[in-house]
Design a protein around this motif. Structure first.
Motif, PDB file in Angstrom:
ATOM      1  N   ALA A 235      56.874  81.250  32.135  1.00  0.00           N
ATOM      2  CA  ALA A 235      57.766  81.664  31.146  1.00  0.00           C
ATOM      3  C   ALA A 235      58.811  80.584  31.206  1.00  0.00           C
ATOM      4  O   ALA A 235      59.520  80.761  32.083  1.00  0.00           O
ATOM      5  N   TYR A 237      60.962  80.311  29.041  1.00  0.00           N
ATOM      6  CA  TYR A 237      62.093  80.973  28.275  1.00  0.00           C
ATOM      7  C   TYR A 237      62.354  82.363  28.711  1.00  0.00           C
ATOM      8  O   TYR A 237      61.455  83.062  29.287  1.00  0.00           O
ATOM      9  N   ARG A 238      63.567  82.934  28.857  1.00  0.00           N
ATOM     10  CA  ARG A 238      63.624  84.047  29.251  1.00  0.00           C
ATOM     11  C   ARG A 238      63.417  85.418  28.681  1.00  0.00           C
ATOM     12  O   ARG A 238      63.810  86.430  29.064  1.00  0.00           O
ATOM     13  N   THR A 239      62.624  85.484  27.739  1.00  0.00           N
ATOM     14  CA  THR A 239      61.814  86.371  27.211  1.00  0.00           C
ATOM     15  C   THR A 239      60.468  86.575  27.071  1.00  0.00           C
ATOM     16  O   THR A 239      59.860  85.678  26.690  1.00  0.00           O
ATOM     17  N   ARG A 240      59.973  87.525  27.638  1.00  0.00           N
ATOM     18  CA  ARG A 240      58.538  87.904  27.495  1.00  0.00           C
ATOM     19  C   ARG A 240      58.199  88.652  26.384  1.00  0.00           C
ATOM     20  O   ARG A 240      57.664  89.819  26.451  1.00  0.00           O
ATOM     21  N   GLY A 244      59.879  85.147  22.383  1.00  0.00           N
ATOM     22  CA  GLY A 244      59.925  84.043  23.356  1.00  0.00           C
ATOM     23  C   GLY A 244      58.473  83.301  23.065  1.00  0.00           C
ATOM     24  O   GLY A 244      58.432  81.979  23.320  1.00  0.00           O
ATOM     25  N   HIS A 247      59.048  81.020  20.123  1.00  0.00           N
ATOM     26  CA  HIS A 247      59.857  79.705  20.436  1.00  0.00           C
ATOM     27  C   HIS A 247      58.940  78.785  21.401  1.00  0.00           C
ATOM     28  O   HIS A 247      59.044  77.716  21.150  1.00  0.00           O
TER      29      HIS A 247
END
Length: 461
Positions: A235, A237-240, A244, A247
Protein backbone atom coordinates in the motif's frame (compact mmCIF):
# COMPACT_ATOMS: atom_id res chain seq x y z
CA UNK A 1 -61.58 -35.33 -0.41
CA UNK A 2 -62.19 -34.86 -4.13
CA UNK A 3 -61.02 -31.25 -3.94
CA UNK A 4 -57.88 -32.26 -2.09
CA UNK A 5 -57.03 -34.90 -4.69
CA UNK A 6 -57.73 -32.45 -7.51
CA UNK A 7 -55.50 -29.85 -5.86
CA UNK A 8 -52.67 -32.35 -5.54
CA UNK A 9 -53.05 -33.30 -9.21
CA UNK A 10 -52.94 -29.65 -10.29
CA UNK A 11 -49.88 -29.03 -8.14
CA UNK A 12 -48.15 -32.08 -9.65
CA UNK A 13 -48.92 -30.87 -13.17
CA UNK A 14 -47.53 -27.40 -12.43
CA UNK A 15 -44.42 -28.85 -10.80
CA UNK A 16 -43.83 -31.14 -13.77
CA UNK A 17 -44.25 -28.22 -16.16
CA UNK A 18 -41.80 -26.10 -14.18
CA UNK A 19 -39.33 -28.99 -14.09
CA UNK A 20 -39.66 -29.41 -17.86
CA UNK A 21 -39.00 -25.69 -18.39
CA UNK A 22 -35.91 -25.94 -16.19
CA UNK A 23 -34.68 -28.95 -18.18
CA UNK A 24 -34.96 -26.89 -21.37
CA UNK A 25 -33.10 -24.04 -19.66
CA UNK A 26 -30.43 -26.52 -18.62
CA UNK A 27 -30.17 -27.81 -22.18
CA UNK A 28 -29.76 -24.31 -23.62
CA UNK A 29 -27.32 -23.36 -20.86
CA UNK A 30 -25.09 -26.35 -21.68
CA UNK A 31 -24.83 -25.15 -25.28
CA UNK A 32 -23.97 -21.59 -24.23
CA UNK A 33 -21.20 -22.71 -21.86
CA UNK A 34 -20.07 -25.66 -23.97
CA UNK A 35 -20.76 -28.14 -21.17
CA UNK A 36 -20.18 -31.76 -22.15
CA UNK A 37 -20.31 -34.33 -19.35
CA UNK A 38 -18.56 -37.66 -19.18
CA UNK A 39 -19.77 -40.47 -16.98
CA UNK A 40 -23.05 -41.13 -18.76
CA UNK A 41 -26.60 -40.44 -17.63
CA UNK A 42 -25.76 -40.72 -13.93
CA UNK A 43 -23.43 -37.71 -14.07
CA UNK A 44 -25.84 -35.80 -16.30
CA UNK A 45 -28.60 -36.23 -13.71
CA UNK A 46 -26.27 -35.25 -10.87
CA UNK A 47 -25.36 -32.04 -12.72
CA UNK A 48 -29.02 -31.28 -13.37
CA UNK A 49 -29.81 -31.71 -9.67
CA UNK A 50 -27.06 -29.20 -8.86
CA UNK A 51 -28.42 -26.90 -11.57
CA UNK A 52 -31.82 -27.14 -9.91
CA UNK A 53 -30.31 -26.13 -6.55
CA UNK A 54 -28.63 -23.17 -8.25
CA UNK A 55 -31.99 -22.16 -9.72
CA UNK A 56 -33.38 -21.95 -6.19
CA UNK A 57 -30.35 -19.89 -5.05
CA UNK A 58 -30.74 -17.55 -8.02
CA UNK A 59 -34.43 -17.09 -7.32
CA UNK A 60 -33.67 -16.36 -3.67
CA UNK A 61 -30.99 -13.77 -4.48
CA UNK A 62 -33.28 -11.95 -6.89
CA UNK A 63 -36.11 -12.00 -4.35
CA UNK A 64 -34.17 -10.28 -1.54
CA UNK A 65 -32.63 -7.41 -3.54
CA UNK A 66 -32.99 -5.60 -6.88
CA UNK A 67 -29.60 -3.89 -7.29
CA UNK A 68 -28.07 -6.70 -9.30
CA UNK A 69 -29.32 -9.72 -11.21
CA UNK A 70 -28.31 -13.29 -10.46
CA UNK A 71 -28.46 -15.78 -13.31
CA UNK A 72 -27.27 -19.09 -14.71
CA UNK A 73 -23.53 -18.48 -15.08
CA UNK A 74 -20.79 -21.04 -15.71
CA UNK A 75 -21.10 -22.03 -12.02
CA UNK A 76 -24.72 -23.17 -12.23
CA UNK A 77 -23.89 -26.90 -12.25
CA UNK A 78 -21.09 -26.74 -9.66
CA UNK A 79 -20.95 -27.70 -6.02
CA UNK A 80 -19.65 -25.25 -3.41
CA UNK A 81 -16.31 -27.09 -3.39
CA UNK A 82 -16.02 -26.81 -7.16
CA UNK A 83 -16.82 -23.10 -7.10
CA UNK A 84 -14.18 -22.56 -4.41
CA UNK A 85 -11.54 -23.84 -6.85
CA UNK A 86 -12.15 -20.66 -8.89
CA UNK A 87 -10.63 -18.47 -6.16
CA UNK A 88 -7.17 -18.98 -4.66
CA UNK A 89 -5.80 -16.40 -2.23
CA UNK A 90 -3.71 -17.71 0.64
CA UNK A 91 -4.00 -14.64 2.79
CA UNK A 92 -0.98 -13.67 4.82
CA UNK A 93 -2.00 -11.13 7.45
CA UNK A 94 1.58 -10.57 8.51
CA UNK A 95 2.28 -9.08 5.08
CA UNK A 96 -0.05 -6.17 5.81
CA UNK A 97 1.34 -3.08 7.44
CA UNK A 98 -0.46 -2.98 10.77
CA UNK A 99 -0.02 0.78 11.21
CA UNK A 100 -2.02 1.66 8.10
CA UNK A 101 -5.36 3.29 8.75
CA UNK A 102 -8.41 1.19 7.94
CA UNK A 103 -11.17 3.53 9.10
CA UNK A 104 -13.01 5.71 6.57
CA UNK A 105 -11.35 9.01 5.71
CA UNK A 106 -12.23 11.92 3.40
CA UNK A 107 -11.64 11.52 -0.33
CA UNK A 108 -8.78 13.46 -1.88
CA UNK A 109 -10.44 16.46 -3.59
CA UNK A 110 -7.76 16.42 -6.30
CA UNK A 111 -8.85 13.00 -7.55
CA UNK A 112 -11.08 12.95 -10.64
CA UNK A 113 -14.75 12.03 -10.18
CA UNK A 114 -14.24 8.97 -12.34
CA UNK A 115 -11.30 7.06 -13.75
CA UNK A 116 -11.06 4.07 -16.08
CA UNK A 117 -7.91 2.26 -17.11
CA UNK A 118 -8.02 0.33 -20.36
CA UNK A 119 -7.48 -3.36 -19.78
CA UNK A 120 -7.17 -6.52 -21.82
CA UNK A 121 -10.01 -9.04 -22.20
CA UNK A 122 -11.09 -11.05 -19.16
CA UNK A 123 -9.65 -14.56 -19.02
CA UNK A 124 -10.69 -17.73 -17.23
CA UNK A 125 -8.60 -19.40 -14.52
CA UNK A 126 -10.92 -22.43 -14.56
CA UNK A 127 -10.86 -24.87 -11.64
CA UNK A 128 -7.36 -23.88 -10.52
CA UNK A 129 -6.81 -21.55 -7.56
CA UNK A 130 -4.68 -19.23 -9.68
CA UNK A 131 -6.64 -15.99 -9.27
CA UNK A 132 -3.47 -14.50 -7.74
CA UNK A 133 -1.60 -15.08 -11.04
CA UNK A 134 -4.45 -13.73 -13.18
CA UNK A 135 -4.78 -10.61 -11.03
CA UNK A 136 -1.04 -9.99 -11.22
CA UNK A 137 -1.03 -10.43 -15.00
CA UNK A 138 -4.15 -8.27 -15.40
CA UNK A 139 -2.58 -5.40 -13.48
CA UNK A 140 0.75 -5.73 -15.32
CA UNK A 141 -1.06 -5.75 -18.69
CA UNK A 142 -3.00 -2.66 -17.68
CA UNK A 143 0.15 -0.85 -16.53
CA UNK A 144 2.00 -1.80 -19.72
CA UNK A 145 -0.87 -0.38 -21.75
CA UNK A 146 -1.03 2.77 -19.62
CA UNK A 147 2.69 3.49 -19.76
CA UNK A 148 3.56 2.37 -23.29
CA UNK A 149 0.29 2.35 -25.27
CA UNK A 150 0.73 -1.34 -26.06
CA UNK A 151 -1.49 -4.18 -24.93
CA UNK A 152 0.55 -7.30 -24.35
CA UNK A 153 -1.15 -10.60 -23.58
CA UNK A 154 1.18 -12.01 -20.91
CA UNK A 155 1.38 -15.60 -19.68
CA UNK A 156 -0.33 -16.60 -16.44
CA UNK A 157 1.12 -20.10 -16.81
CA UNK A 158 4.64 -18.81 -16.22
CA UNK A 159 3.61 -17.30 -12.89
CA UNK A 160 1.66 -20.43 -11.99
CA UNK A 161 4.65 -22.66 -12.67
CA UNK A 162 7.49 -20.52 -11.38
CA UNK A 163 6.46 -18.08 -8.65
CA UNK A 164 6.50 -20.58 -5.78
CA UNK A 165 8.84 -23.14 -7.35
CA UNK A 166 11.51 -22.75 -4.70
CA UNK A 167 9.18 -23.57 -1.83
CA UNK A 168 7.39 -26.41 -3.62
CA UNK A 169 3.95 -24.80 -3.63
CA UNK A 170 1.29 -26.04 -6.04
CA UNK A 171 0.11 -22.79 -7.62
CA UNK A 172 -3.43 -24.14 -8.08
CA UNK A 173 -3.70 -24.35 -4.30
CA UNK A 174 -3.35 -20.59 -4.02
CA UNK A 175 -0.78 -17.85 -3.73
CA UNK A 176 -0.24 -14.07 -3.56
CA UNK A 177 -0.30 -11.55 -6.39
CA UNK A 178 2.41 -9.32 -4.92
CA UNK A 179 4.80 -12.28 -4.85
CA UNK A 180 3.94 -13.02 -8.48
CA UNK A 181 4.54 -9.39 -9.51
CA UNK A 182 7.90 -9.46 -7.73
CA UNK A 183 8.84 -12.67 -9.54
CA UNK A 184 8.08 -11.06 -12.90
CA UNK A 185 9.77 -7.78 -12.06
CA UNK A 186 11.87 -6.63 -9.17
CA UNK A 187 13.06 -10.08 -8.08
CA UNK A 188 13.05 -11.84 -11.46
CA UNK A 189 15.44 -14.81 -11.35
CA UNK A 190 15.18 -15.12 -15.14
CA UNK A 191 15.80 -11.67 -16.64
CA UNK A 192 18.68 -10.92 -14.23
CA UNK A 193 18.57 -7.36 -15.50
CA UNK A 194 18.36 -4.07 -13.68
CA UNK A 195 16.41 -2.63 -16.62
CA UNK A 196 13.51 -5.04 -17.14
CA UNK A 197 11.64 -8.03 -15.78
CA UNK A 198 10.60 -11.30 -17.39
CA UNK A 199 7.27 -12.55 -18.73
CA UNK A 200 6.59 -14.38 -21.98
CA UNK A 201 3.49 -13.71 -24.06
CA UNK A 202 0.56 -16.04 -23.52
CA UNK A 203 0.89 -17.52 -27.00
CA UNK A 204 4.45 -18.62 -26.13
CA UNK A 205 3.37 -20.27 -22.88
CA UNK A 206 -0.43 -20.83 -23.03
CA UNK A 207 -2.52 -21.36 -19.91
CA UNK A 208 -3.09 -25.03 -19.11
CA UNK A 209 -5.05 -24.77 -15.88
CA UNK A 210 -2.65 -26.83 -13.77
CA UNK A 211 0.70 -26.34 -12.08
CA UNK A 212 3.74 -27.64 -13.94
CA UNK A 213 7.52 -27.66 -13.58
CA UNK A 214 9.19 -24.29 -14.06
CA UNK A 215 11.42 -25.17 -17.00
CA UNK A 216 11.91 -21.47 -17.77
CA UNK A 217 14.57 -21.15 -15.09
CA UNK A 218 16.76 -23.15 -17.49
CA UNK A 219 15.15 -22.43 -20.87
CA UNK A 220 13.17 -19.19 -20.84
CA UNK A 221 10.73 -18.20 -23.55
CA UNK A 222 11.19 -15.00 -25.57
CA UNK A 223 10.74 -12.16 -23.11
CA UNK A 224 7.70 -9.92 -23.64
CA UNK A 225 8.45 -7.69 -20.62
CA UNK A 226 11.52 -5.79 -21.75
CA UNK A 227 10.03 -2.32 -21.49
CA UNK A 228 9.94 -2.09 -17.70
CA UNK A 229 10.58 -3.65 -14.30
CA UNK A 230 7.42 -3.73 -12.13
CA UNK A 231 7.62 -3.48 -8.34
CA UNK A 232 4.75 -4.56 -6.08
CA UNK A 233 3.73 -2.43 -3.10
CA UNK A 234 1.39 -3.52 -0.32
CA UNK A 235 0.00 0.00 0.00
CA UNK A 236 1.69 3.18 -1.15
CA UNK A 237 -0.79 5.31 0.79
CA UNK A 238 -1.53 5.27 4.49
CA UNK A 239 -5.15 4.24 4.18
CA UNK A 240 -6.45 0.76 3.55
CA UNK A 241 -9.96 2.02 2.84
CA UNK A 242 -12.09 3.33 -0.01
CA UNK A 243 -10.38 6.73 0.00
CA UNK A 244 -6.98 5.07 -0.35
CA UNK A 245 -8.18 2.76 -3.13
CA UNK A 246 -9.66 5.67 -5.07
CA UNK A 247 -6.44 7.65 -4.71
CA UNK A 248 -4.38 4.68 -5.92
CA UNK A 249 -6.63 4.24 -8.94
CA UNK A 250 -6.64 7.96 -9.68
CA UNK A 251 -2.88 8.38 -9.56
CA UNK A 252 -1.25 4.99 -10.17
CA UNK A 253 -3.22 2.80 -12.57
CA UNK A 254 -5.01 -0.55 -12.20
CA UNK A 255 -4.67 -2.07 -8.72
CA UNK A 256 -4.72 -5.69 -7.52
CA UNK A 257 -7.29 -6.09 -4.76
CA UNK A 258 -8.08 -9.09 -2.57
CA UNK A 259 -11.80 -9.58 -1.97
CA UNK A 260 -14.13 -12.03 -0.30
CA UNK A 261 -16.03 -13.98 -2.95
CA UNK A 262 -19.26 -15.00 -1.23
CA UNK A 263 -21.67 -17.76 -2.18
CA UNK A 264 -23.68 -15.22 -4.20
CA UNK A 265 -20.99 -13.57 -6.36
CA UNK A 266 -20.55 -16.51 -8.81
CA UNK A 267 -24.13 -15.95 -10.01
CA UNK A 268 -23.61 -12.25 -10.84
CA UNK A 269 -24.71 -11.21 -14.35
CA UNK A 270 -25.60 -7.47 -14.40
CA UNK A 271 -26.19 -4.52 -12.10
CA UNK A 272 -24.22 -3.11 -9.17
CA UNK A 273 -23.13 -5.81 -6.75
CA UNK A 274 -23.79 -4.82 -3.14
CA UNK A 275 -21.99 -7.57 -1.31
CA UNK A 276 -24.69 -10.21 -0.88
CA UNK A 277 -23.27 -12.76 1.54
CA UNK A 278 -20.15 -10.77 2.40
CA UNK A 279 -20.93 -9.57 5.91
CA UNK A 280 -18.55 -7.07 7.55
CA UNK A 281 -14.81 -7.08 6.69
CA UNK A 282 -14.68 -10.78 5.79
CA UNK A 283 -11.42 -12.67 5.24
CA UNK A 284 -10.36 -12.41 1.61
CA UNK A 285 -10.21 -15.46 -0.64
CA UNK A 286 -10.00 -14.11 -4.20
CA UNK A 287 -7.74 -11.76 -6.19
CA UNK A 288 -9.11 -9.42 -8.86
CA UNK A 289 -8.08 -6.13 -10.48
CA UNK A 290 -9.72 -2.79 -9.69
CA UNK A 291 -9.61 -1.13 -13.12
CA UNK A 292 -11.47 2.09 -12.40
CA UNK A 293 -14.25 3.79 -10.51
CA UNK A 294 -17.13 6.22 -10.63
CA UNK A 295 -18.99 7.86 -7.77
CA UNK A 296 -21.18 4.84 -7.04
CA UNK A 297 -19.07 1.83 -7.94
CA UNK A 298 -15.68 0.22 -8.49
CA UNK A 299 -14.99 -1.27 -11.95
CA UNK A 300 -13.46 -4.70 -11.32
CA UNK A 301 -11.90 -7.24 -13.68
CA UNK A 302 -12.40 -10.87 -12.66
CA UNK A 303 -10.83 -14.12 -13.91
CA UNK A 304 -13.96 -16.19 -14.56
CA UNK A 305 -14.08 -15.71 -18.31
CA UNK A 306 -15.87 -13.27 -20.61
CA UNK A 307 -19.25 -15.05 -20.26
CA UNK A 308 -19.45 -14.05 -16.59
CA UNK A 309 -20.80 -10.64 -15.55
CA UNK A 310 -20.20 -7.73 -17.91
CA UNK A 311 -17.83 -9.56 -20.27
CA UNK A 312 -15.83 -10.71 -17.26
CA UNK A 313 -16.16 -7.50 -15.22
CA UNK A 314 -18.29 -6.65 -12.18
CA UNK A 315 -19.45 -3.32 -10.75
CA UNK A 316 -18.83 -3.27 -6.98
CA UNK A 317 -20.96 -0.80 -5.05
CA UNK A 318 -19.32 2.06 -3.16
CA UNK A 319 -22.39 2.44 -0.99
CA UNK A 320 -20.66 0.54 1.81
CA UNK A 321 -17.13 1.16 3.03
CA UNK A 322 -14.71 -1.62 2.11
CA UNK A 323 -17.36 -3.80 0.49
CA UNK A 324 -16.28 -7.46 0.65
CA UNK A 325 -12.86 -6.20 1.91
CA UNK A 326 -12.05 -4.68 -1.50
CA UNK A 327 -10.12 -1.74 -0.06
CA UNK A 328 -8.26 -3.24 2.86
CA UNK A 329 -5.76 -5.44 1.03
CA UNK A 330 -4.60 -3.89 -2.22
CA UNK A 331 -1.35 -4.18 -4.19
CA UNK A 332 -0.19 -1.27 -6.34
CA UNK A 333 2.53 -1.51 -8.98
CA UNK A 334 5.45 0.85 -9.29
CA UNK A 335 6.31 0.80 -12.99
CA UNK A 336 9.96 1.52 -13.72
CA UNK A 337 10.43 1.91 -17.51
CA UNK A 338 13.51 0.47 -19.14
CA UNK A 339 15.45 3.57 -20.15
CA UNK A 340 17.65 1.47 -22.45
CA UNK A 341 14.78 -0.11 -24.39
CA UNK A 342 15.46 -0.27 -28.15
CA UNK A 343 12.37 -0.25 -30.34
CA UNK A 344 13.88 -2.28 -33.18
CA UNK A 345 15.63 -4.93 -31.08
CA UNK A 346 13.73 -5.26 -27.80
CA UNK A 347 10.24 -5.83 -29.21
CA UNK A 348 8.96 -9.40 -29.07
CA UNK A 349 10.31 -11.51 -31.98
CA UNK A 350 6.81 -12.05 -33.38
CA UNK A 351 6.38 -8.28 -33.71
CA UNK A 352 9.72 -7.41 -35.28
CA UNK A 353 9.89 -6.47 -38.93
CA UNK A 354 12.81 -8.07 -40.74
CA UNK A 355 14.96 -5.62 -42.69
CA UNK A 356 17.34 -6.58 -45.45
CA UNK A 357 20.66 -5.62 -43.88
CA UNK A 358 22.57 -7.03 -46.84
CA UNK A 359 21.02 -4.36 -49.06
CA UNK A 360 22.48 -1.66 -46.80
CA UNK A 361 19.08 0.00 -46.42
CA UNK A 362 18.07 2.51 -43.80
CA UNK A 363 16.12 1.19 -40.84
CA UNK A 364 13.60 3.61 -39.32
CA UNK A 365 10.95 3.53 -36.63
CA UNK A 366 7.40 3.14 -37.89
CA UNK A 367 4.90 5.93 -37.40
CA UNK A 368 2.86 3.40 -35.41
CA UNK A 369 5.62 2.66 -32.91
CA UNK A 370 6.34 -0.86 -31.84
CA UNK A 371 8.23 -2.26 -34.83
CA UNK A 372 10.80 -1.11 -37.35
CA UNK A 373 10.82 -1.14 -41.11
CA UNK A 374 12.93 -0.30 -44.11
CA UNK A 375 11.90 3.12 -45.35
CA UNK A 376 13.36 2.56 -48.81
CA UNK A 377 10.68 -0.01 -49.54
CA UNK A 378 7.25 1.12 -50.74
CA UNK A 379 3.85 -0.49 -50.95
CA UNK A 380 3.53 -3.94 -49.40
CA UNK A 381 7.22 -4.03 -48.52
CA UNK A 382 6.81 -1.20 -46.00
CA UNK A 383 6.06 -3.68 -43.27
CA UNK A 384 4.52 -1.68 -40.47
CA UNK A 385 1.50 -3.16 -38.78
CA UNK A 386 -1.20 -2.36 -36.30
CA UNK A 387 -3.60 -3.67 -33.72
CA UNK A 388 -6.93 -2.04 -33.03
CA UNK A 389 -8.81 -1.01 -29.93
CA UNK A 390 -12.53 -1.73 -29.82
CA UNK A 391 -14.75 -0.03 -27.27
CA UNK A 392 -18.15 -1.70 -26.99
CA UNK A 393 -21.20 -0.33 -25.21
CA UNK A 394 -24.14 -2.42 -24.07
CA UNK A 395 -27.76 -1.36 -23.59
CA UNK A 396 -27.01 0.13 -20.17
CA UNK A 397 -24.06 2.16 -21.40
CA UNK A 398 -21.49 -0.09 -19.73
CA UNK A 399 -18.31 -0.32 -21.74
CA UNK A 400 -15.93 -3.10 -22.65
CA UNK A 401 -12.54 -2.51 -24.29
CA UNK A 402 -10.75 -5.08 -26.41
CA UNK A 403 -7.30 -4.93 -27.98
CA UNK A 404 -6.58 -7.39 -30.76
CA UNK A 405 -5.14 -7.91 -34.20
CA UNK A 406 -7.25 -7.91 -37.34
CA UNK A 407 -7.36 -11.69 -37.39
CA UNK A 408 -8.55 -11.83 -33.80
CA UNK A 409 -11.18 -9.16 -34.43
CA UNK A 410 -12.56 -11.19 -37.31
CA UNK A 411 -13.41 -13.94 -34.81
CA UNK A 412 -14.81 -11.60 -32.18
CA UNK A 413 -18.49 -12.07 -31.35
CA UNK A 414 -19.64 -8.45 -31.26
CA UNK A 415 -23.28 -9.54 -31.00
CA UNK A 416 -22.69 -11.19 -27.64
CA UNK A 417 -20.86 -8.34 -25.98
CA UNK A 418 -22.88 -5.29 -26.89
CA UNK A 419 -25.05 -3.21 -29.13
CA UNK A 420 -22.62 -0.64 -30.48
CA UNK A 421 -18.92 -0.63 -31.14
CA UNK A 422 -16.22 1.85 -32.01
CA UNK A 423 -12.56 1.36 -32.91
CA UNK A 424 -9.68 3.65 -32.03
CA UNK A 425 -5.97 3.47 -32.64
CA UNK A 426 -4.48 1.06 -30.14
CA UNK A 427 -1.36 -1.06 -30.26
CA UNK A 428 0.45 -2.59 -33.23
CA UNK A 429 0.52 -5.81 -35.21
CA UNK A 430 2.13 -6.93 -38.47
CA UNK A 431 -0.04 -6.63 -41.55
CA UNK A 432 0.86 -6.56 -45.25
CA UNK A 433 -2.11 -5.84 -47.51
CA UNK A 434 -5.48 -4.07 -47.46
CA UNK A 435 -8.03 -6.32 -45.83
CA UNK A 436 -11.58 -6.24 -44.55
CA UNK A 437 -12.63 -7.94 -41.34
CA UNK A 438 -16.25 -7.58 -40.34
CA UNK A 439 -17.05 -3.92 -39.86
CA UNK A 440 -13.67 -2.31 -40.18
CA UNK A 441 -10.90 -1.90 -42.69
CA UNK A 442 -7.14 -1.60 -42.42
CA UNK A 443 -5.78 0.76 -45.08
CA UNK A 444 -2.14 0.96 -46.11
CA UNK A 445 -1.66 3.65 -48.77
CA UNK A 446 1.33 4.01 -51.06
CA UNK A 447 3.45 5.89 -48.53
CA UNK A 448 3.45 2.82 -46.32
CA UNK A 449 1.79 4.53 -43.36
CA UNK A 450 -0.97 2.53 -41.75
CA UNK A 451 -4.30 4.08 -40.84
CA UNK A 452 -7.32 2.45 -39.22
CA UNK A 453 -10.75 3.18 -40.67
CA UNK A 454 -13.90 2.07 -38.88
CA UNK A 455 -17.57 2.90 -39.16
CA UNK A 456 -19.56 2.87 -35.93
CA UNK A 457 -22.13 0.14 -36.31
CA UNK A 458 -25.28 -1.12 -34.65
CA UNK A 459 -24.67 -4.71 -33.61
CA UNK A 460 -27.81 -6.83 -33.67
CA UNK A 461 -28.23 -9.96 -31.58
Amino acid sequence: MRFIVLGLVCFSVLAASADQDLRQTFKDWKVTFDKIYGGGLRNELARFRQFKKSAQTIEYINSIQSDWVAGFTLFADMTDEEKAAFTGINKNDTALESNLEIDPSPLDPTNPEKQYWDMGPAKNQWACGSCWAFAAIGAIEGMHLKEHGEFRDFSEQTLLDCTFEDIGRDGCNGGWSDTAISFAGSESPISKSNDYGYLPLRKDNPYKGNDRECTELKTPHSNGLRRAKPYAHLARYRTRNDAGLQHALATEGPVVVYIYSSWALPFYTTGTYRGTGCGTNPTTNHAVVAAGYEKDYWYVKNSWGSLWGYSGYVYFSRGWENLCSISSSRKTIEWRPNENWEICTDTHPSERTPCDSSANLNQEVCQARGCCYDSNYAGTAAQCFIKGKVTIYDDEGKRRVLYASAEEFSQFEFSYYGKAAQVEIGSWKLFVEDDYYGDYKIIKPEDGKVTFDFQSVQILN
